[in-house]
Design an enzyme around this catalytic site. Structure first.
Site, mmCIF file in Angstrom:
data_model
loop_
_atom_site.group_PDB
_atom_site.id
_atom_site.type_symbol
_atom_site.label_atom_id
_atom_site.label_comp_id
_atom_site.label_asym_id
_atom_site.label_seq_id
_atom_site.Cartn_x
_atom_site.Cartn_y
_atom_site.Cartn_z
ATOM 1 N N CYS A 381 10.589 2.627 -12.638
ATOM 2 C CA CYS A 381 10.205 2.107 -13.948
ATOM 3 C C CYS A 381 10.809 2.956 -15.066
ATOM 4 O O CYS A 381 12.000 2.913 -15.292
ATOM 5 C CB CYS A 381 8.678 2.017 -14.042
ATOM 6 S SG CYS A 381 8.115 0.956 -15.395
ATOM 7 N N HIS A 515 7.345 -1.221 -9.498
ATOM 8 C CA HIS A 515 6.566 -0.125 -8.902
ATOM 9 C C HIS A 515 6.372 -0.386 -7.406
ATOM 10 O O HIS A 515 5.332 -0.908 -6.986
ATOM 11 C CB HIS A 515 5.202 -0.007 -9.594
ATOM 12 C CG HIS A 515 5.279 0.545 -10.975
ATOM 13 N ND1 HIS A 515 5.215 1.892 -11.243
ATOM 14 C CD2 HIS A 515 5.441 -0.072 -12.175
ATOM 15 C CE1 HIS A 515 5.321 2.085 -12.554
ATOM 16 N NE2 HIS A 515 5.460 0.913 -13.141
ATOM 17 N N GLU A 517 5.602 1.568 -5.095
ATOM 18 C CA GLU A 517 4.500 2.331 -4.504
ATOM 19 C C GLU A 517 3.227 1.500 -4.390
ATOM 20 O O GLU A 517 2.375 1.764 -3.531
ATOM 21 C CB GLU A 517 4.235 3.599 -5.317
ATOM 22 C CG GLU A 517 3.630 3.394 -6.698
ATOM 23 C CD GLU A 517 4.638 3.160 -7.802
ATOM 24 O OE1 GLU A 517 4.270 3.289 -8.985
ATOM 25 O OE2 GLU A 517 5.797 2.834 -7.473
#
Length: 543
Positions: A381, A515, A517
Site C-alpha cells: 500500500c 493488503h 496480509e
C-alpha cells in the site's frame, strides 16, 4: 438451532479475549460445527477507520469493505470464516443508526432511550444473519464496569433471559496475578470482577483465568465457590509460546468440553486437531531462521502491524523456517545523514501501509537500500507507493516525482483518484470529503502480467485482494516506468489502476497497492508472503 456464546472480560484490558474467542471458534469448528464470530465495541467511533494506530492498532478490512477491529483478523485466521460488515459494531454505529431513524420519524414520536431502543438495536445486531451457523461467538470489548460498555452488557443480559440456558452461555475472562513476594496466586481480582458482572445481572457460566502458571486445585475450588460456577468450569488460560497453540491449550483445559456440557450436547463428535498439531510442530521445529526488517511509521505499537506480522509467520510456516521480525521506525531515516547500514543484518525488508508525510522519506530510503543491495523487498500500500516514487526518481529519471498526499510534486506519481469501478458500478469521493469510510475499501480484482514474479507466486493471472487507501499510483506514467525496466505487473481489470509494481532484474522486489496480509492464514499462507520469505531464505543462503 443457533446457540450464542458471550465472551466478556474483567480486571484489565488486553487479556486476550480476541484470541480466546478465535480459539474456541476453532475448537467448535474442529468438532464439525459451523461458527460465526462477532465483536461488539463500546467506543463512540462509528468504526476504527479514523482512529490512530497508536491507540487502536491496525484497522482490519473485510471482503465487503468494512473497517473493523483487529480481533476480526484473529477470527478469520483461526477459523478461515470471512468476516462481514455485520460482524463488528460500535456504540457509535448503534447510536448513528438509531438517530437516523429518529430523524426520519420511524419511532413515531417516542422518547428515545438506552432501554429499550439502544439495547434492542444491539440485540438485533447479535441475532442478525446467523441462519447458517451452529454457534455465534460474541466478544464484548473493554472490561466489565466500563461506563460505555453498560448498554452492551445489558443487551446480552436480556438476550440470556430471552434465549434461555439452552441457547446462551456466558464466558468471563479474568486475571489471576501471581505475587512473587508473597509466593501466591491471587484470586481476589477475579472474585471482584465476577461480583461486578453479577451486579448487572449476568452470572458467568465459565471462567477463563489468565495466568502464567498452573492454578492449584485449592484456588480453583475457591474461585468456583466465590464465583458460583462449577469447579470444572474454572479454566486455565495459560500463556503460550505461540498464539496458534491456543486452541490446543484451551482444549487440554476442557474449554470446548465445558461449553458443550452447558448446552447438554453430550453426543458431540471429538475434535479433529491434526492441523493444529501440525502447526505447533512446524512452529517448534523450524529448519532455520530468516531476519526481516519491518520499516514503518507506527512501530511504537506492534499491533499497528498485527496482520503483517502474522502473515510473515505464515510465510515462515510455508517454508518451514522461523521468521524473526524487527520493527524499525522510519522517522529517524528521514534525516539526510541517516545510517541505513542498520538494514545490513536482515535478509528481507518489508515496507507496510501508512498515511502522511512523517517517515515517508525514510521508507523511500529503505526501498532504495533494498534495491541497490539486492535485498528482497516487499512494499504494501503506502510502502508500494513510496517505493514507486523512489524508482521513478532514481531509476526512471523522473526527478520531481512525488505524491499529492503530502506535497505538490512536479510529477504527480501518486495522486488522489475521484472515481473507480466496483463491478458494474462506479464509486466516487471528493478530496475534501469525510475521511471515514471513503477510501477504496474491500476486495477488488486485478489482472497479472504473464511471466511476472507475482504471477508465478499466485499460480494464476486473475486475483482478488482487499484494499484500504485514498491515493493511487498514476497510470499515466506506466510507459515511463516500464521504459526503465520497472514492471507494472498487475492492473485493475479496466487498466486504470496499477496494483503491482516489481523489478524484473532484482531477486525479489515487489510492491502491491492492496493488503495481502488480510487474507493470509496459518493453514493457507498468502502466496506473496510465502514467496517473499523464500526469497529471503535464498538471500540468507538457507536454500
Amino acid at each position: 438451532m443457533t446457540r450464542y456464546i458471550f465472551i466478556t472480560g474483567g480486571v484489565v484490558s488486553s487479556l486476550g479475549k480476541g484470541i480466546a474467542s478465535a480459539a474456541l471458534g476453532a475448537l467448535l469448528q474442529a468438532r464439525g460445527y459451523r461458527v460465526r464470530l462477532r465483536k461488539l465495541d463500546p467506543y463512540l467511533n462509528v468504526d476504527p477507520g479514523t482512529m490512530s494506530p497508536y491507540q487502536h492498532g491496525e484497522v482490519y478490512v473485510t471482503e465487503d469493505g468494512a473497517e473493523t477491529d483487529l480481533d476480526l483478523g484473529h477470527y478469520e485466521r483461526f477459523t478461515g470464516v470471512s468476516a462481514r460488515q455485520s460482524d463488528n459494531v460500535t456504540t457509535g454505529r448503534i447510536y448513528q443508526t438509531i438517530l437516523e431513524k429518529e430523524r426520519r420519524g420511524d419511532f413515531l414520536g417516542a422518547t428515545i432511550q438506552v432501554i429499550p431502543h439502544v439495547t434492542d438495536a444491539i440485540k438485533n445486531f447479535v441475532l442478525s444473519e446467523v441462519e447458517d451457523v451452529d454457534f455465534v461467538l460474541c466478544e464484548i470489548g473493554g472490561t466489565v464496569g466500563d461506563i460505555e460498555g453498560l448498554p452492551f452488557f445489558e443487551a446480552i443480559r436480556q438476550l440470556g433471559q430471552e434465549l434461555g440456558p439452552d441457547k446462551a452461555v456466558f464466558i468471563h475472562l479474568t486475571l489471576l496475578p501471581y505475587i512473587p513476594s508473597a509466593g501466591e496466586m491471587k484470586t481476589k481480582p477475579t472474585q471482584h470482577s465476577v461480583k461486578e458482572l453479577r451486579s448487572i445481572g449476568i452470572q458467568p457460566d465459565i471462567l477463563l483465568c489468565r495466568c502464567d502458571r498452573p492454578i492449584p486445585s485449592d484456588e480453583k475450588r475457591k474461585i468456583a465457590l466465590f464465583c458460583n460456577v462449577r469447579q470444572e468450569s474454572v479454566i486455565e488460560a495459560r500463556d503460550v509460546d505461540f498464539i496458534y497453540e491456543a486452541p490446543l491449550e484451551y482444549h487440554s483445559q476442557g474449554l470446548d468440553r465445558e461449553v458443550l456440557h452447558h448446552f447438554r450436547m453430550t453426543g458431540a463428535p471429538a475434535p479433529d486437531l491434526e492441523k493444529w498439531n501440525d502447526i505447533s510442530a512446524r512452529l517448534r521445529k523450524p529448519d532455520g531462521e530468516v531476519r526481516i526488517a519491518l520499516v514503518g511509521k507506527y512501530t511504537v505499537l506492534p499491533d499497528a502491524y498485527k496482520s503483517v506480522l502474522e502473515a510473515l509467520q505464515h510465510g515462515g510456516l510455508a517454508n518451514q523456517v522461523k521468521v524473526k521480525t524487527t520493527l524499525i521506525d522510519s522517522t529517524p531515516l528521514d534525516a539526510e545523514n541517516a545510517d541505513l547500514s542498520v538494514l545490513d543484518e536482515y535478509h528481507g525488508i518489508i515496507l507496510p501501509g501508512g498515511f502522511g508525510e512523517r517517515g515517508a522519506i525514510g521508507i523511500m530510503r529503505a526501498a532504495r537500500f533494498a534495491r541497490e543491495n539486492k535485498i528482497p523487498c516487499f512494499g504494501i500500500c503506502f510502502g508500494m507507493q513510496l517505493a514507486t516514487i523512489e524508482l521513478a526518481q532514481n531509476v526512471a529519471g523522473l526527478k520531481g516525482a512525488g505524491t499529492t498526499e503530502f506535497q505538490n510534486p512536479d510529477i504527480p506519481m501518486v495522486g488522489f483518484i475521484e472515481e473507480w469501478a466496483r463491478g458494474n458500478a462506479v464509486e466516487s469521493r471528493s478530496q475534501d470529503g469525510d475521511l471515514g469510510g471513503t477510501m477504496r475499501l474491500g476486495a477488488y480484482p486485478a489482472r497479472l502480467k504473464e511471466g511476472s514474479k507475482v504471477a508465478e507466486a499466485y499460480g494464476t493471472l486473475d486475483i482478488s485482494e482487499r484494499h484500504r487507501h485514498r491515493y493511487e499510483v498514476n497510470v499515466n506514467f506506466k510507459d515511463a516506468l516500464e521504459a526503465a525496466n520497472i514492471s507494472i505487473s498487475g492492473l485493475s481489470p479496466d487498466g486504470r489502476l496499477p496494483e503491482i509494481v516489481e523489478l524484473p532484474n532484482h531477486p525479489w522486489f515487489v510492491g502491491v497497492q492492496f493488503h495481502p496480509e488480510l487474507k493470509s492464514r496459518p493453514f493457507e499462507p498468502h502466496p506473496l508472503f510465502a514467496s517473499f520469505i523464500h526469497a529471503s531464505m535464498k538471500y540468507s543462503r538457507l536454500v
